[in-house]
Write a protein that holds these residues in place. Structure first.
Motif, PDB file in Angstrom:
ATOM      1  N   THR A  15       0.800  -1.224   0.000  1.00  0.00           N
ATOM      2  CA  THR A  15       0.000   0.000   0.000  1.00  0.00           C
ATOM      3  C   THR A  15       0.833   1.275   0.000  1.00  0.00           C
ATOM      4  O   THR A  15       0.284   2.361  -0.104  1.00  0.00           O
ATOM      5  N   GLY A  16       2.157   1.150   0.139  1.00  0.00           N
ATOM      6  CA  GLY A  16       2.993   2.335   0.176  1.00  0.00           C
ATOM      7  C   GLY A  16       4.467   2.012   0.194  1.00  0.00           C
ATOM      8  O   GLY A  16       4.866   0.850   0.190  1.00  0.00           O
ATOM      9  N   TYR A  33       7.383   8.144   4.528  1.00  0.00           N
ATOM     10  CA  TYR A  33       6.397   7.189   4.009  1.00  0.00           C
ATOM     11  C   TYR A  33       5.446   7.878   3.042  1.00  0.00           C
ATOM     12  O   TYR A  33       5.035   9.026   3.286  1.00  0.00           O
ATOM     13  N   GLU A  35       1.905   6.666   0.677  1.00  0.00           N
ATOM     14  CA  GLU A  35       0.972   5.655   0.180  1.00  0.00           C
ATOM     15  C   GLU A  35       0.807   5.830  -1.323  1.00  0.00           C
ATOM     16  O   GLU A  35       1.047   6.906  -1.859  1.00  0.00           O
TER      17      GLU A  35
END
Length: 80
Positions: A15-16, A33, A35
């Motif tokens: 998802t990321g 981070y 996504e």
């Protein structure tokens, strides 16, 4: 004498993407981070846009390198 005292890990997940610098000493890790979009073209299927994943890698890596300083980086690794 080299000032390289950290390794950056790039984790390209489902998802990321996360990039994290880990140091040989007592320094706190530095991480970023992002996504990316999940596309569901049919029930039970999931697809990703490779260019969106690449953009997330570049963004997180640049953020971590800027925070750490390129002269401190000994190596960069990737996992997914």
């Amino acid at each position: 004498m080299s000032n390289a005292d950290c390794v950056i890990a790039i984790d390209a997940g489902t998802t990321g993407v996360r990039s994290r610098a880990v140091f040989t000493g007592d320094d706190t890790t530095v991480a970023a981070y992002r996504e990316f979009t999940q596309h569901y073209p049919h029930p039970g299927w999931v697809e990703h846009d490779a260019e969106e994943i690449w953009a997330a890698v570049v963004e997180t890596l640049n953020e971590v390198v800027e925070a750490v300083g390129h002269e401190r980086i000994a190596a960069i690794g990737i996992t997914n």
